[in-house]
Design a protein around this motif. Structure first.
Motif: not given
Length: 293
Positions: A140-144, A249-250, A253-255
């Motif tokens: 959630r801090t990354k826009g989710c 953003i997420v 990071e996740h890829i």
């Protein structure tokens, strides 16, 4: 609307709704399994299922997850791991030994689970508009988004120790769900169609219980961040730049966590909303051809 075709599978004694392009499996073609997003049915992939360009080269198998469309099971409780296993068994029952898999939003979590459960059967995954984390505070801090505050009042309202045969899904649920999914791609016709579909699929007491569990899964799912490094097949991830659910953003990071994959790449679709197959069917078609061969 929900699929009119179903197949029975052993896990949870489930009945699985599906649609196969051209009505049959061509063994000479590769197969792509399409996993529906939240509250959707096989009709979500109508543009792809009816695309002559796609279906000339690829078998498309759209599958409705547990709690969605025509898919039901003997247990009131189920998880996304159950949906992944049920989908793998449906594939087997339909004669699909190996396939590529595309999943949008919750479908992304399911295709990743399918690749973990049966790595020898999943040739590559297309993850779209998704996240591999749980609905965590960090995300959630990354826009989710945070689904819990939205889902909690409905989960309480839909919980009942006595049957409610007159249950009807209200617009207070339908409109926000469609708003988040369709975004700028929303049209009166699309809203009317999917509103009617949701009301029909989730009607009566069985509908109430299925919608409650599908929503509970959405709010309380487990993350895959420590697992996806074990996925070996290619991973192509597509994210819309206007996705209000998981942002931009997420995915970046996740890829990077698909460290075991033979190929892992992320593509952004400019102006894409959460329901990418609706807002950008041409780009989704191109993505399918890039993966499936």
């Amino acid at each position: 609307m929900a699929s009119t075709q179903t197949i029975q599978v052993p896990h949870l004694d489930a009945t699985v709704g599906f649609e196969l392009s051209n009505g049959k499996l061509d063994p000479a073609k590769p197969t792509l399994v399409l996993i529906v997003p939240f509250c959707a049915t096989v009709e979500y992939y109508r543009a792809q299922l009816d695309s002559p360009k796609l279906t000339e080269k690829i078998n498309l198998l759209a599958v409705e997850l547990l709690g969605h469309g025509a898919t039901t099971c003997a247990s009131e409780h189920f998880t996304y791991w159950d949906s992944a296993l049920v989908t793998l068994q449906a594939m087997q029952g339909l004669g699909v030994s190996k396939a590529y898999a595309l999943g949008l939003s919750q479908g992304g979590w399911v295709v990743a689970r399918m690749a973990l459960l049966a790595p020898e059967r999943i040739l590559g995954i297309l993850a779209m508009a998704t996240s591999m984390d749980s609905e965590s505070a960090d995300s959630r801090t990354k826009g989710c988004w945070d689904p819990a505050p939205f889902a909690s009042p409905f989960l309480q309202k839909w919980s009942s120790s006595t049957p409610n045969p007159d249950f009807v899904v209200g617009d207070d649920w339908i409109q926000p769900v469609l708003g988040l999914g369709l975004g700028s791609a929303s049209t009166p016709a699309a809203v009317e169609y999917w509103s009617e579909s949701i009301r029909k699929v989730y009607s009566g007491d069985q509908g109430r219980r299925r919608l409650r569990m599908a929503t509970l899964n959405l709010a309380e799912r487990d993350g895959l961040l420590f697992r996806i490094g074990d996925i070996k097949c290619p991973v192509h991830w597509y994210q819309g730049t206007e996705d209000p659910i998981y942002g931009t953003i997420v995915p970046q990071e996740h890829i990077k966590l698909f460290t075991g994959s033979s190929e892992a790449k992320l593509n952004f679709i400019e102006g894409g909303v959460h329901f990418l197959s609706v807002s950008h069917p041409k780009e989704v078609e191109e993505a399918i051809f890039e993966m499936v061969h």
